[in-house]
Motif scaffolding. Structure first.
Motif, PDB file in Angstrom:
ATOM      1  N   UNK A  28       0.851  -1.194   0.000  1.00 28.29           N
ATOM      2  CA  UNK A  28       0.000   0.000   0.000  1.00 28.29           C
ATOM      3  C   UNK A  28       0.882   1.237   0.000  1.00 28.29           C
ATOM      4  N   UNK A  29       0.426   2.266  -0.708  1.00 29.69           N
ATOM      5  CA  UNK A  29       1.134   3.545  -0.685  1.00 29.69           C
ATOM      6  C   UNK A  29       0.143   4.658  -0.397  1.00 29.69           C
ATOM      7  N   UNK A  30       0.501   5.495   0.566  1.00 32.73           N
ATOM      8  CA  UNK A  30      -0.283   6.687   0.880  1.00 32.73           C
ATOM      9  C   UNK A  30       0.609   7.876   0.554  1.00 32.73           C
ATOM     10  N   UNK A  31       0.192   8.640  -0.457  1.00 31.54           N
ATOM     11  CA  UNK A  31       1.054   9.702  -0.935  1.00 31.54           C
ATOM     12  C   UNK A  31       0.338  11.020  -1.148  1.00 31.54           C
ATOM     13  N   UNK A  32       1.141  12.034  -1.426  1.00 26.46           N
ATOM     14  CA  UNK A  32       0.592  13.369  -1.657  1.00 26.46           C
ATOM     15  C   UNK A  32       1.468  14.104  -2.659  1.00 26.46           C
ATOM     16  N   UNK A  33       0.879  15.118  -3.262  1.00 22.98           N
ATOM     17  CA  UNK A  33       1.587  15.996  -4.194  1.00 22.98           C
ATOM     18  C   UNK A  33       1.182  17.424  -3.876  1.00 22.98           C
ATOM     19  N   UNK A  34       2.164  18.337  -3.826  1.00 28.40           N
ATOM     20  CA  UNK A  34       1.886  19.751  -3.579  1.00 28.40           C
ATOM     21  C   UNK A  34       2.832  20.589  -4.443  1.00 28.40           C
ATOM     22  N   UNK A  35       2.334  21.692  -4.929  1.00 29.37           N
ATOM     23  CA  UNK A  35       3.140  22.565  -5.776  1.00 29.37           C
ATOM     24  C   UNK A  35       4.194  23.291  -4.930  1.00 29.37           C
ATOM     25  N   UNK A  36       5.420  23.363  -5.467  1.00 24.24           N
ATOM     26  CA  UNK A  36       6.535  24.064  -4.848  1.00 24.24           C
ATOM     27  C   UNK A  36       7.266  24.794  -5.965  1.00 24.24           C
ATOM     28  N   UNK A  37       7.196  26.127  -5.966  1.00 21.24           N
ATOM     29  CA  UNK A  37       7.729  26.940  -7.057  1.00 21.24           C
ATOM     30  C   UNK A  37       7.122  26.477  -8.379  1.00 21.24           C
ATOM     31  N   UNK A  38       7.957  26.046  -9.307  1.00 20.84           N
ATOM     32  CA  UNK A  38       7.481  25.662 -10.634  1.00 20.84           C
ATOM     33  C   UNK A  38       7.376  24.154 -10.810  1.00 20.84           C
ATOM     34  N   UNK A 153      -7.227  18.540  -0.993  1.00 21.27           N
ATOM     35  CA  UNK A 153      -7.625  19.342   0.159  1.00 21.27           C
ATOM     36  C   UNK A 153      -6.868  20.671   0.144  1.00 21.27           C
ATOM     37  N   UNK A 154      -7.386  21.623   0.900  1.00 26.59           N
ATOM     38  CA  UNK A 154      -6.697  22.878   1.162  1.00 26.59           C
ATOM     39  C   UNK A 154      -5.974  22.708   2.496  1.00 26.59           C
ATOM     40  N   UNK A 155      -4.663  22.741   2.494  1.00 26.53           N
ATOM     41  CA  UNK A 155      -3.918  22.520   3.737  1.00 26.53           C
ATOM     42  C   UNK A 155      -4.217  23.591   4.778  1.00 26.53           C
ATOM     43  N   UNK A 156      -4.583  24.794   4.322  1.00 30.08           N
ATOM     44  CA  UNK A 156      -4.905  25.879   5.253  1.00 30.08           C
ATOM     45  C   UNK A 156      -6.101  25.526   6.133  1.00 30.08           C
ATOM     46  N   UNK A 157      -7.036  24.745   5.604  1.00 34.70           N
ATOM     47  CA  UNK A 157      -8.216  24.366   6.385  1.00 34.70           C
ATOM     48  C   UNK A 157      -7.862  23.520   7.598  1.00 34.70           C
ATOM     49  N   UNK A 158      -6.688  22.903   7.597  1.00 38.56           N
ATOM     50  CA  UNK A 158      -6.227  22.098   8.732  1.00 38.56           C
ATOM     51  C   UNK A 158      -5.151  22.836   9.522  1.00 38.56           C
ATOM     52  N   UNK A 159      -5.021  24.134   9.317  1.00 41.64           N
ATOM     53  CA  UNK A 159      -4.058  24.926  10.073  1.00 41.64           C
ATOM     54  C   UNK A 159      -2.623  24.745   9.622  1.00 41.64           C
ATOM     55  N   UNK A 160      -2.414  24.239   8.414  1.00 47.56           N
ATOM     56  CA  UNK A 160      -1.066  24.056   7.876  1.00 47.56           C
ATOM     57  C   UNK A 160      -0.868  25.154   6.833  1.00 47.56           C
ATOM     58  N   UNK A 161      -0.487  26.326   7.324  1.00 46.91           N
ATOM     59  CA  UNK A 161      -0.490  27.485   6.433  1.00 46.91           C
ATOM     60  C   UNK A 161       0.871  28.167   6.276  1.00 46.91           C
ATOM     61  N   UNK A 162       1.954  27.495   6.691  1.00 47.36           N
ATOM     62  CA  UNK A 162       3.284  28.068   6.511  1.00 47.36           C
ATOM     63  C   UNK A 162       3.535  28.330   5.028  1.00 47.36           C
ATOM     64  N   UNK A 163       4.157  29.463   4.715  1.00 47.91           N
ATOM     65  CA  UNK A 163       4.511  29.774   3.348  1.00 47.91           C
ATOM     66  C   UNK A 163       5.584  30.847   3.329  1.00 47.91           C
ATOM     67  N   UNK A 164       6.161  31.059   2.158  1.00 45.34           N
ATOM     68  CA  UNK A 164       7.159  32.098   1.939  1.00 45.34           C
ATOM     69  C   UNK A 164       6.684  32.938   0.758  1.00 45.34           C
ATOM     70  N   UNK A 165       6.465  34.245   0.973  1.00 46.05           N
ATOM     71  CA  UNK A 165       6.035  35.088  -0.148  1.00 46.05           C
ATOM     72  C   UNK A 165       7.163  35.287  -1.150  1.00 46.05           C
ATOM     73  N   UNK A 166       6.781  35.329  -2.421  1.00 48.03           N
ATOM     74  CA  UNK A 166       7.731  35.565  -3.502  1.00 48.03           C
ATOM     75  C   UNK A 166       7.338  36.832  -4.239  1.00 48.03           C
ATOM     76  N   UNK A 168       5.908  39.364  -6.944  1.00 48.88           N
ATOM     77  CA  UNK A 168       4.701  39.314  -7.764  1.00 48.88           C
ATOM     78  C   UNK A 168       3.506  38.719  -7.041  1.00 48.88           C
ATOM     79  N   UNK A 169       3.557  38.656  -5.720  1.00 49.81           N
ATOM     80  CA  UNK A 169       2.422  38.146  -4.957  1.00 49.81           C
ATOM     81  C   UNK A 169       2.291  36.630  -4.959  1.00 49.81           C
ATOM     82  N   UNK A 170       3.296  35.936  -5.458  1.00 49.40           N
ATOM     83  CA  UNK A 170       3.267  34.471  -5.488  1.00 49.40           C
ATOM     84  C   UNK A 170       3.745  33.913  -4.152  1.00 49.40           C
ATOM     85  N   UNK A 171       3.443  32.632  -3.946  1.00 45.31           N
ATOM     86  CA  UNK A 171       3.869  31.947  -2.730  1.00 45.31           C
ATOM     87  C   UNK A 171       4.734  30.747  -3.106  1.00 45.31           C
ATOM     88  N   UNK A 172       5.644  30.386  -2.221  1.00 42.13           N
ATOM     89  CA  UNK A 172       6.568  29.273  -2.454  1.00 42.13           C
ATOM     90  C   UNK A 172       5.836  27.935  -2.551  1.00 42.13           C
TER      91      UNK A 172
END
Length: 189
Positions: A28-38, A153-166, A168-172
């Motif tokens: 079994x594999x439990x995995x996730x994918x999230x955008x990081x930069x490009x 899911x939206x990680x922010x909905x679970x209180x996981x909201x760490x980010x780094x602003x870039x 042009x208003x983008x986030x890491x």
């Protein structure tokens, strides 16, 4: 209703029998994918447990899964350590993520599994699209089932909201997390 001569579940799933199926962690594999930069970062959880309880009808069936957040693995030790920290999972204080189903319904040839996902003591409803892959016997004669499931899911909905602003208003790091499961489970006797 169960067929009393064979114990099979009367449903659209030939060969599926009622009972408790333990998730086979080796298959079994439990995995996730999230955008990081490009790009997108992919990760898995190495330690988890769970079961699927198949009842007389699919709609009566249920599942629960517990995932050890400290077992996150993205092939980068520094990133894994950061994910375990208070910025993300806070695995030291909230070591487990859980999913408990609340309903399952057929949708064409596939299924929708509804449940409650708890991360860092925040519980929210989620729905997973499920493709049932079949029923068979493993090399030890156990009845096994397999399926794939996914949701976003939206990680922010679970209180996981760490980010780094870039610039042009983008986030890491993206807010959307795609979750995917490839599950094999064995009937317990």
């Amino acid at each position: 209703m169960s067929d009393t001569t064979t114990g099979t579940v009367t449903s659209t799933i030939p060969g599926l029998v009622a009972g408790t199926y333990a998730i086979d962690t080796a298959h079994t594999e439990i995995g996730f994918t999230v955008r990081h930069l490009m790009t997108k970062v992919r990760g898995t959880f190495q330690e988890f447990s769970g079961e699927i309880v198949v009842k007389d009808t699919i709609e009566e069936s249920a599942t629960n899964v517990t995932i050890e957040l400290g077992s996150v693995h993205t092939r980068n030790e520094q990133r894994d350590g950061h994910l375990r920290s208070g910025d993300f999972f806070d695995a030291e204080n909230s070591p487990k993520m859980t999913f408990v189903s609340t309903a399952i319904k057929a949708e064409g040839d596939d299924y929708v599994l509804a449940g409650e996902l708890t991360i860092k003591d925040v519980t929210k409803p989620v729905e997973l699209g499920v493709e049932f892959l079949g029923v068979d016997q493993n090399a030890y004669g156990q009845t096994i089932i397999g399926f794939e499931a996914s949701t976003s899911i939206s990680r922010k909905e679970w209180g996981i909201d760490f980010n780094v602003p870039l610039e042009g208003g983008k986030l890491l790091i993206g807010d959307k997390v795609d979750i995917h499961l490839d599950v094999q489970a064995a009937l317990q006797v």
